[in-house]
Design a protein around this motif. Sequence first.
Motif, PDB file in Angstrom:
ATOM      1  N   ALA A   1       4.902 -58.261  41.748  1.00 53.40           N
ATOM      2  CA  ALA A   1       5.164 -56.894  41.294  1.00 53.40           C
ATOM      3  C   ALA A   1       3.871 -56.159  40.985  1.00 53.40           C
ATOM      4  CB  ALA A   1       6.066 -56.928  40.063  1.00 53.40           C
ATOM      5  N   ALA A   2       2.931 -56.871  40.360  1.00 49.48           N
ATOM      6  CA  ALA A   2       1.632 -56.254  40.058  1.00 49.48           C
ATOM      7  C   ALA A   2       0.893 -55.893  41.334  1.00 49.48           C
ATOM      8  CB  ALA A   2       0.801 -57.206  39.182  1.00 49.48           C
TER       9      ALA A   2
ATOM     10  N   THR B   1       3.417 -61.618  39.465  1.00 48.40           N
ATOM     11  CA  THR B   1       2.201 -61.404  40.261  1.00 48.40           C
ATOM     12  C   THR B   1       2.489 -60.511  41.458  1.00 48.40           C
ATOM     13  OG1 THR B   1       1.365 -63.558  39.598  1.00 48.40           O
ATOM     14  CG2 THR B   1       0.350 -62.539  41.536  1.00 48.40           C
TER      15      THR B   1
ATOM     16  N   THR C   1      -1.327 -44.061  47.762  1.00 46.77           N
ATOM     17  CA  THR C   1      -1.211 -42.672  47.299  1.00 46.77           C
ATOM     18  C   THR C   1      -2.577 -42.003  47.242  1.00 46.77           C
ATOM     19  OG1 THR C   1       0.733 -43.260  46.004  1.00 46.77           O
ATOM     20  CG2 THR C   1      -0.395 -41.202  45.439  1.00 46.77           C
TER      21      THR C   1
ATOM     22  N   ALA D   1       0.668 -49.634  46.152  1.00 50.34           N
ATOM     23  CA  ALA D   1       1.240 -48.285  46.154  1.00 50.34           C
ATOM     24  C   ALA D   1       0.250 -47.265  45.616  1.00 50.34           C
ATOM     25  CB  ALA D   1       2.521 -48.278  45.321  1.00 50.34           C
ATOM     26  N   THR D   2      -0.479 -47.643  44.568  1.00 50.73           N
ATOM     27  CA  THR D   2      -1.482 -46.716  44.008  1.00 50.73           C
ATOM     28  C   THR D   2      -2.589 -46.436  45.004  1.00 50.73           C
ATOM     29  OG1 THR D   2      -1.022 -47.584  41.805  1.00 50.73           O
ATOM     30  CG2 THR D   2      -3.087 -46.368  42.099  1.00 50.73           C
TER      31      THR D   2
ATOM     32  N   ALA E   1       2.251 -55.211  44.253  1.00 45.37           N
ATOM     33  CA  ALA E   1       2.920 -54.052  44.871  1.00 45.37           C
ATOM     34  C   ALA E   1       2.509 -52.747  44.215  1.00 45.37           C
ATOM     35  CB  ALA E   1       4.433 -54.239  44.792  1.00 45.37           C
ATOM     36  N   THR E   2       2.335 -52.770  42.903  1.00 43.94           N
ATOM     37  CA  THR E   2       1.894 -51.568  42.185  1.00 43.94           C
ATOM     38  C   THR E   2       0.497 -51.158  42.614  1.00 43.94           C
ATOM     39  OG1 THR E   2       3.257 -52.190  40.288  1.00 43.94           O
ATOM     40  CG2 THR E   2       1.496 -50.578  39.901  1.00 43.94           C
ATOM     41  N   VAL E   3      -0.394 -52.145  42.751  1.00 45.30           N
ATOM     42  CA  VAL E   3      -1.768 -51.860  43.174  1.00 45.30           C
ATOM     43  C   VAL E   3      -1.785 -51.266  44.583  1.00 45.30           C
ATOM     44  CG1 VAL E   3      -3.996 -52.891  43.725  1.00 45.30           C
ATOM     45  CG2 VAL E   3      -2.764 -53.593  41.657  1.00 45.30           C
TER      46      VAL E   3
END
Length: 333
Positions: A42-43, A40, A53, A49-50, A45-47
């Motif tokens: 990691a998911a 959860t 950006t 970072a996106t 963190a990806t959201v």
Amino acid sequence: LKQFQPRANLGLHSSGALWLPSAAAFPTCISPSEQAVRGTMAAAATVIATAATTAATQWQPTGSLASGAMPAAAFPNTHLLRPVAPVAAHSATKNLPAAWSAPTVGSPLSELRAAVLEEDWERNYEEGLTKIHMQAEWSASPDRCSVLQWLAKANGAHRALEIGSFCGVGALALAEALPADGEVHVLELDPFVVQFGRRFQLKSLSGSKIKSSVGPALPLLESLACKAKMGHSKPFDLIVVDADKEGMQEYFDLLWSSPGLLSEGAVVCVDMTPFKGQPPTRYLKYGFPHRWQASSGQAEIDALRTMVRDSPDYEAHEFGGLLIVKSKKASSQ
């Protein structure tokens, strides 16, 4: 070992005795619940970072990002390059951003004409840069250039000759009107004005069509006539005589009497403007040389006009300060 309480799936028997780990038990060292938590995170963190950006690519600063006494020393500072309107009398318009002016289309011809008008020609003569005292008004006006270009195109001219060119405004206008294989041959007394105009002619795509010869007009014209007679030079289709008024009758006669110098149907244009191209002389005021003056050349202008009008060989029209002459024999064909 018995006091040690192992975590699940470490390959230990429930009684605490060691046993060989299986593929299902090793190397899984964390519980399924902890694995779920880490997945959860990691998911998430990806959201994040996106989203960061995307925001970075879409965000544009609306004000200064710099601080301190010298904001231009920090980056980015391109927002400081906006033009600022000059302070007006009314405080309502003070320090407002200035509107960008519309782009202007320039040309080497207009740049050359403007440079001639800005040059101090009297000072150039006083300092010995020019051989005679020239005037900016000698430069071909936009109307004169239009007439020359119309004559060149209407008569299908390929080769033009200009006797007396000053800074070459008229020559450049002619070059732009001639076809790609056209040529404008210029006879000019003063090397200073030839170099002055050459700087701007090199900027034009038609500047390479202009060939200049420096020196007194009469010997240069006689040399061209000799080459034409021997077949070493092609005839000219359009000729502009814009030199000193004392010599224009001699130039005119030499043009028409030299075999091979003019093409069939050639047009000769003679400038009829008083004072233009006249060499000056000093006059005295209060006992010392004061300024320069020149003869108007009006007597020579009137004499040429009368000769052409009374001659049975020429057909002539005068407009725009030009006497435009053509052979009657060529006109009748």
